[in-house]
Design a protein around this motif. Structure first.
Motif, PDB file in Angstrom:
ATOM      1  N   UNK A  25       7.454   0.681  19.649  1.00  0.00           N
ATOM      2  CA  UNK A  25       7.628  -0.270  18.946  1.00  0.00           C
ATOM      3  C   UNK A  25       6.420  -0.055  17.978  1.00  0.00           C
ATOM      4  N   UNK A  26       5.360   0.458  17.992  1.00  0.00           N
ATOM      5  CA  UNK A  26       4.342   0.757  16.957  1.00  0.00           C
ATOM      6  C   UNK A  26       4.926   1.652  15.964  1.00  0.00           C
ATOM      7  N   UNK A  27       5.816   2.735  16.300  1.00  0.00           N
ATOM      8  CA  UNK A  27       6.197   3.440  15.096  1.00  0.00           C
ATOM      9  C   UNK A  27       6.641   3.059  14.248  1.00  0.00           C
ATOM     10  N   UNK A  28       7.682   2.051  14.584  1.00  0.00           N
ATOM     11  CA  UNK A  28       8.108   1.241  13.454  1.00  0.00           C
ATOM     12  C   UNK A  28       7.363   0.465  12.433  1.00  0.00           C
ATOM     13  N   UNK A  29       6.260  -0.059  13.159  1.00  0.00           N
ATOM     14  CA  UNK A  29       5.247  -0.743  12.297  1.00  0.00           C
ATOM     15  C   UNK A  29       4.305   0.055  11.601  1.00  0.00           C
ATOM     16  N   UNK A  30       3.917   1.283  12.079  1.00  0.00           N
ATOM     17  CA  UNK A  30       3.156   2.256  11.157  1.00  0.00           C
ATOM     18  C   UNK A  30       3.777   3.115   9.931  1.00  0.00           C
ATOM     19  N   UNK A  31       5.217   3.041  10.105  1.00  0.00           N
ATOM     20  CA  UNK A  31       5.697   3.416   9.206  1.00  0.00           C
ATOM     21  C   UNK A  31       5.670   2.551   7.784  1.00  0.00           C
ATOM     22  N   UNK A  32       5.737   1.159   8.011  1.00  0.00           N
ATOM     23  CA  UNK A  32       5.607   0.289   6.932  1.00  0.00           C
ATOM     24  C   UNK A  32       4.288   0.491   6.090  1.00  0.00           C
ATOM     25  N   UNK A  33       3.445   1.317   6.777  1.00  0.00           N
ATOM     26  CA  UNK A  33       2.071   1.673   5.946  1.00  0.00           C
ATOM     27  C   UNK A  33       2.526   2.319   4.719  1.00  0.00           C
ATOM     28  N   UNK A  34       3.434   3.068   4.564  1.00  0.00           N
ATOM     29  CA  UNK A  34       3.839   3.786   3.494  1.00  0.00           C
ATOM     30  C   UNK A  34       3.870   2.792   2.113  1.00  0.00           C
ATOM     31  N   UNK A  35       4.109   1.380   2.477  1.00  0.00           N
ATOM     32  CA  UNK A  35       3.955   0.483   1.349  1.00  0.00           C
ATOM     33  C   UNK A  35       2.912   0.481   0.380  1.00  0.00           C
ATOM     34  N   UNK A  36       1.757   1.113   1.013  1.00  0.00           N
ATOM     35  CA  UNK A  36       0.629   1.112   0.378  1.00  0.00           C
ATOM     36  C   UNK A  36       0.582   2.338  -0.857  1.00  0.00           C
ATOM     37  N   UNK A  37       1.568   3.204  -0.840  1.00  0.00           N
ATOM     38  CA  UNK A  37       1.880   4.160  -1.641  1.00  0.00           C
ATOM     39  C   UNK A  37       1.778   3.657  -3.138  1.00  0.00           C
ATOM     40  N   UNK A  38       2.432   2.309  -2.918  1.00  0.00           N
ATOM     41  CA  UNK A  38       2.495   1.602  -4.497  1.00  0.00           C
ATOM     42  C   UNK A  38       1.161   1.565  -5.209  1.00  0.00           C
ATOM     43  N   UNK A  39       0.277   1.589  -4.608  1.00  0.00           N
ATOM     44  CA  UNK A  39      -1.157   1.399  -5.055  1.00  0.00           C
ATOM     45  C   UNK A  39      -1.953   2.532  -5.057  1.00  0.00           C
ATOM     46  N   UNK A  40      -1.705   3.517  -3.773  1.00  0.00           N
ATOM     47  CA  UNK A  40      -2.552   4.568  -3.746  1.00  0.00           C
ATOM     48  C   UNK A  40      -2.191   5.647  -4.609  1.00  0.00           C
ATOM     49  N   UNK A  41      -0.711   5.849  -4.883  1.00  0.00           N
ATOM     50  CA  UNK A  41      -0.423   7.123  -5.683  1.00  0.00           C
ATOM     51  C   UNK A  41      -0.925   6.892  -7.086  1.00  0.00           C
TER      52      UNK A  41
END
Length: 259
Positions: free
Chosen positions: A80-96
């Motif tokens: 279940x957590x794998x799906x939640x953690x993949x959402x962390x890539x949304x931070x790319x919008x600010x990190x990149x």
């Protein structure tokens, strides 16, 4: 064993959650590639590590699609957590944009160091809030046993209990307050009239400057939830399994135990 397929029917399955969540890193990876190329348009792709990383993220999200179907995922927290953690890539919008500014801008080195240091400190302090609150819950046996309910055959992570304890009992804010989104938006928008000189001074397109400021609260939101996901779906289930020899499963909708 609880009938989790019925209890968690609103989420369909961990396979569905994970494959749906892969849309985020797919688009974010492509966006990261575009930002890296835009920051260094004269640089070939093979010499642009940020561009390669962005394409790698998008490629991995595509290759990961069949994984839950190959390995027959169930309702264990790690799946279940794998799906939640993949959402962390949304931070790319600010990190990149920040990475592009650090890598390709013409700003003085000391300015870049201060800028990156402040971003890192803000992010670390925000994520530490989640570590501290769940450590407090872990040390409080009553609260912890409400979230992780042990039964003869398994342990169940109660999402509803987690929500009640975090939001109602402890009054913990999981998202940055609206005022921080408003401040970041106003700061970013106020620079628009100075887009050309700002871009010329920094040596990167204005969109990178805009997103680096505008998306800071989004970074905190995504990375904070990622920290929470790691704690509740991986770290504490590992401690529980080591102690009880039982697997930990996710229960999304059952009514939690009254504290």
């Amino acid at each position: 064993m609880r009938n989790l397929d019925s209890i968690n029917s609103s989420a369909k399955s961990t396979k569905f959650i994970f494959t749906l969540s892969l849309i985020v890193p797919l688009f974010m990876g492509c966006g990261a590639w575009a930002l890296a190329i835009g920051a260094a348009p004269q640089q070939p792709l093979h010499e642009n590590p940020l561009g390669i990383l962005g394409l790698s993220i998008a490629s991995i999200s595509i290759l990961a699609f069949p994984i839950p179907y190959i390995f027959h995922w169930n309702w264990e927290t790690k799946y279940f957590g794998a799906g939640m953690l993949s959402l962390s890539s949304g931070s790319i919008l600010g990190i990149y944009p920040i990475l592009c500014i650090a890598q390709y801008s013409s700003l003085p080195v000391y300015s870049l160091i201060i800028f990156i240091f402040l971003e890192c400190i803000i992010t670390i302090l925000w994520c530490l809030r989640f570590v501290n609150i769940y450590n407090f819950i872990y040390r409080n046996e009553t609260l912890f046993n409400c979230i992780y309910v042990e039964e003869p055959s398994a342990v169940y992570y109660s999402q509803q209990a987690d929500k009640n304890i975090i939001e109602k009992s402890l009054k913990f804010e999981q998202f940055p307050q609206p005022k921080y989104f408003a401040i970041a938006s106003l700061l970013a928008l106020s620079l628009i009239p100075f887009a050309a000189p700002a871009s010329q001074y920094t040596g990167v397109p204005f969109i990178h400057i805009f997103l680096a400021i505008f998306a800071t609260p989004l970074n905190l939101m995504f990375l904070g939830l990622t920290t929470k996901g790691w704690l509740v779906f991986y770290y504490y289930p590992m401690k529980i399994k080591k102690k009880t020899k039982k697997l930990v499963y996710v229960d999304i909708s059952s009514r939690p135990t009254t504290i």
